[in-house]
Design a protein around this motif. Structure first.
Motif, short mmCIF file in Angstrom:
data_model
loop_
_atom_site.label_atom_id
_atom_site.label_comp_id
_atom_site.label_asym_id
_atom_site.label_seq_id
_atom_site.Cartn_x
_atom_site.Cartn_y
_atom_site.Cartn_z
N ALA A 259 0.44 -10.33 -15.83
CA ALA A 259 1.56 -9.47 -15.45
C ALA A 259 1.51 -9.22 -13.95
N GLN A 260 2.65 -8.86 -13.39
CA GLN A 260 2.77 -8.70 -11.94
C GLN A 260 3.50 -7.40 -11.63
N GLY A 261 2.91 -6.57 -10.75
CA GLY A 261 3.59 -5.38 -10.29
C GLY A 261 4.79 -5.72 -9.44
N ILE B 134 0.82 -1.20 0.00
CA ILE B 134 0.00 0.00 0.00
C ILE B 134 0.87 1.26 0.00
N MET B 135 0.44 2.25 -0.80
CA MET B 135 1.12 3.53 -0.93
C MET B 135 2.54 3.40 -1.48
N THR B 136 2.74 2.38 -2.33
CA THR B 136 3.96 2.27 -3.12
C THR B 136 3.55 2.17 -4.59
N ALA B 137 4.50 2.34 -5.48
CA ALA B 137 4.22 2.22 -6.91
C ALA B 137 5.43 1.66 -7.63
N ALA B 138 5.16 0.93 -8.72
CA ALA B 138 6.22 0.27 -9.47
C ALA B 138 5.68 -0.11 -10.84
N PRO B 139 6.55 -0.47 -11.79
CA PRO B 139 6.10 -1.01 -13.07
C PRO B 139 5.57 -2.44 -12.90
N TYR B 140 4.96 -2.95 -13.96
CA TYR B 140 4.57 -4.35 -14.06
C TYR B 140 5.65 -5.13 -14.80
#
Length: 290
Positions: free
Chosen positions: A234-236, A174-180
């Motif tokens: 796909a997976q983050g 939660i409250m993180t972000a990244a590519p797939y």
């Protein structure tokens, strides 16, 4: 919210809410453009983010109609008049009636559903009349108890949303972000992207509150309630195994559900070529099958 036994937020009282009163969270400044960054706590997961999806649809020249969730509950939307339904960004609170109506359309009548959001259909609401509803948050401590069987607040009230969406909200990341990362490169959703197995996409994002990629803010994953043939595409790559799972599953009636499992997805549509192409592939495939 304010019961000491179930307190989720720090406020001790709330202004009366209204379906009629314009809310600041649903406001898009007139000077804003869909290509601008998305700022603010609420803007990144409510109307300003959803507005970017409408901008993408117009850029890609797809015809569309817009309905509110309340209109859907009160049967102002006839799903059988449409080929595809897209729900986007953060559709967290749904009534059981809405859920069952949508599930029947997909599982019994071959509806095509695009779930382009995260933490969706996760909590039940009960409409008492046309201007009053109860949010069935229940006691979310049950969801943190490892012996508990519930996958969400909606599950506590009805059933897990993963039965329909293929995924359900998971607090990891939660409250993180990244590519797939691509898991099934040969699947038709990746046609024309030139993406190969294990390659990354969704690196660009307009989401300023949680920057870093298309998998983020709040993310969903498969559960024990996911349909048996739900396919992971796909997976983050969010930390703590918190990445969103992009999935697809088909029903015996010919229905299909494509899920991205991420609030951030839509805020990558206008700035990430791969995210845009994947979404376009799904729209075109769903329209071609009807």
């Amino acid at each position: 919210y304010t019961d000491p036994e179930h307190l989720n937020y720090t406020q001790t009282d709330y202004d009366p809410l209204s379906f009629e009163r314009p809310e600041w969270d649903l406001h898009v400044p007139e000077a804003d453009r869909v290509t601008d960054p998305v700022r603010g706590r609420a803007g990144c997961h409510l109307a300003p983010a959803e507005w970017r999806f409408l901008g993408w649809l117009e850029r890609e020249q797809f015809a569309y109609d817009v309905y509110s969730e309340t209109q859907f509950h009160f049967e102002m939307l006839d799903l059988d008049q449409y080929d595809v339904l897209a729900i986007t960004v953060h559709p967290e609170y749904w009534s059981v009636e809405m859920y069952e109506r949508l599930k029947a359309w997909v599982f019994e009548r071959g509806g095509k559903l695009m779930y382009l959001g995260g933490n969706g259909l996760n909590c039940a609401v009960e409409f008492l009349d046309e201007s009053t509803c109860i949010y069935r948050n229940e006691d979310d401590r049950d969801l943190r108890n490892k012996e508990n069987i519930f996958e969400s607040r909606f599950h506590q009230w009805h059933e897990s949303e993963a039965n329909l969406l293929g995924v359900a909200y998971d607090p990891r990341g939660i409250m993180t972000a990244a590519p797939y990362k691509v898991i099934e490169a040969e699947h038709w959703v990746f046609e024309g992207t030139k993406l190969k197995q294990g390659e990354l996409f969704g690196t660009a994002s307009q989401h300023e509150r949680v920057p870093g990629g298309a998998s983020g803010h709040e993310t969903d994953k498969r559960t024990l309630s996911s349909p048996p043939k739900t396919q992971l595409l796909a997976q983050g790559l969010n930390p703590a195994d918190g990445g969103a799972e992009m999935t697809i599953h088909e029903t015996a009636s010919g229905g299909t559900v494509f899920s991205v499992g991420s609030i951030n997805w839509v805020t990558s549509l206008l700035v990430d070529e791969k995210v845009s192409r994947i979404t376009r592939n799904v729209v075109e495939n769903f329209l071609a099958e009807k």
